[in-house]
Enzyme design. Structure first.
Site, PDB file in Angstrom:
ATOM      1  N   SER A   1       0.828  -1.204   0.000  1.00 43.48           N
ATOM      2  CA  SER A   1       0.000   0.000   0.000  1.00 43.48           C
ATOM      3  C   SER A   1       0.867   1.261   0.000  1.00 43.48           C
ATOM      4  O   SER A   1       2.003   1.261   0.461  1.00 43.48           O
ATOM      5  CB  SER A   1      -0.908   0.039   1.233  1.00 43.48           C
TER       6      SER A   1
HETATM    7  N1  SAH Z   1      -0.821  -4.828   4.153  1.00 42.78           N
HETATM    8  C1  SAH Z   1      -0.185  -5.144   2.906  1.00 42.78           C
HETATM    9  C2  SAH Z   1      -1.083  -4.839   1.717  1.00 42.78           C
HETATM   10  C3  SAH Z   1      -1.117  -5.977   0.758  1.00 42.78           C
HETATM   11  S1  SAH Z   1      -2.346  -5.906  -0.511  1.00 42.78           S
HETATM   12  C4  SAH Z   1       1.159  -4.463   2.786  1.00 42.78           C
HETATM   13  O1  SAH Z   1       1.457  -3.563   3.590  1.00 42.78           O
HETATM   14  O2  SAH Z   1       1.941  -4.843   1.922  1.00 42.78           O
HETATM   15  C5  SAH Z   1      -3.685  -6.853   0.177  1.00 42.78           C
HETATM   16  C6  SAH Z   1      -3.381  -8.280   0.598  1.00 42.78           C
HETATM   17  O3  SAH Z   1      -4.607  -8.872   1.025  1.00 42.78           O
HETATM   18  C7  SAH Z   1      -2.839  -9.177  -0.492  1.00 42.78           C
HETATM   19  O4  SAH Z   1      -1.624  -9.738  -0.069  1.00 42.78           O
HETATM   20  C8  SAH Z   1      -3.923 -10.251  -0.691  1.00 42.78           C
HETATM   21  O5  SAH Z   1      -3.406 -11.521  -1.004  1.00 42.78           O
HETATM   22  C9  SAH Z   1      -4.566 -10.256   0.696  1.00 42.78           C
HETATM   23  N2  SAH Z   1      -5.931 -10.780   0.757  1.00 42.78           N
HETATM   24  C10 SAH Z   1      -6.951 -10.659  -0.162  1.00 42.78           C
HETATM   25  N3  SAH Z   1      -8.059 -11.284   0.275  1.00 42.78           N
HETATM   26  C11 SAH Z   1      -7.756 -11.840   1.485  1.00 42.78           C
HETATM   27  C12 SAH Z   1      -8.491 -12.615   2.438  1.00 42.78           C
HETATM   28  N4  SAH Z   1      -9.774 -12.972   2.243  1.00 42.78           N
HETATM   29  N5  SAH Z   1      -7.858 -13.001   3.575  1.00 42.78           N
HETATM   30  C13 SAH Z   1      -6.568 -12.658   3.815  1.00 42.78           C
HETATM   31  N6  SAH Z   1      -5.818 -11.922   2.939  1.00 42.78           N
HETATM   32  C14 SAH Z   1      -6.400 -11.515   1.798  1.00 42.78           C
END
Ligand code: SAH
Length: 217
Positions: free
Chosen positions: A64
């Protein structure tokens, strides 16, 4: 790859930018000033690590934008000793920011590749979450509930009910709600069955996917 005074200087400037964009919570800003974001990116993006932008990470996901991380962290209103559940561990950058603040962090990731990579990587940098979980964040993490804060870092088409029920009374759920674009939304639990809802403008996230954890990369 290591941290260096050059990177420290870049973080300092990033923190100043975030202040100008309206972030006020000092412990959030302090954490962003310390966590080495350049180590969370693929090497091709190293030069851009401290720009206020989102970047691709493994498995078609993104790390993000720093402003978004700061904005969501501020909305959580959590501090040292609080218990927070994060949905979407991804690169672990948001997890590291919360760990640096002294928060007890539980974080769930549904992509196995990312889960494995980040589980090895975070402790190497000295960030120790209470628990990193491979699974579906839609269900929350009932065995460690209730949480003072829950932060969802992917765009949710709808608000998962399980997350609302895993908040303490007074606890906060910070979640971007919507499909193409998302409205940053905060629910504050005011009683066993009552919640206050506040909205904070448009953001753009990768989608929160439901139903199953995935071993695909
Ligand atoms: N907090 C992260 C943002 C990653 S983007 C950072 O700082 O890098 C969002 C993430 O949510 C992705 O890795 C995706 O695989 C995960 N995601 C999507 N749906 C999900 C679910 N139902 N349960 C857990 N993770 C999920």
């Amino acid at each position: 790859m290591i941290d260096s005074p050059k990177h420290e200087g870049m973080r300092y400037r990033l923190v100043e930018q975030l202040r100008q964009k309206g972030i006020q919570d000092e412990s959030t800003l302090a954490a962003i000033g310390v966590v080495p974001r350049h180590l969370f990116l693929d090497s091709g993006f190293l030069d851009h690590a401290y720009e206020d932008k989102a970047f691709p990470i493994a498995a078609d996901q993104t790390i993000s934008q720093p402003y978004t991380v700061a904005f969501q962290t501020e909305l959580l209103q959590c501090h040292a000793g609080h218990k927070v559940l994060e949905i979407g561990t991804g690169s672990g950058y948001q997890t590291a920011v919360l760990c640096h603040m002294g928060i007890d962090v539980y974080s769930i990731e549904r992509q196995q590749t990312l889960f494995k990579k980040t589980s090895l990587f975070l402790p190497k940098l000295g960030f120790h979450a209470k628990k990193l979980i491979f699974g579906d964040g839609y269900k929350g993490f009932p065995s460690a509930a209730p949480f003072d804060g829950i932060i969802v870092t992917a765009g949710a088409p709808e608000v998962p009910k399980a997350l609302l029920t895993q908040l303490t009374i007074g606890g906060r759920l910070v979640i971007p709600v919507g499909t193409d674009e998302q409205i940053m939304t905060r629910f504050i639990r005011t009683g066993v069955k009552s919640f206050d809802k506040q909205t904070f403008g448009e953001f753009r996230f990768v989608p929160l996917l439901s139903d199953r954890a995935s071993s695909e990369s």
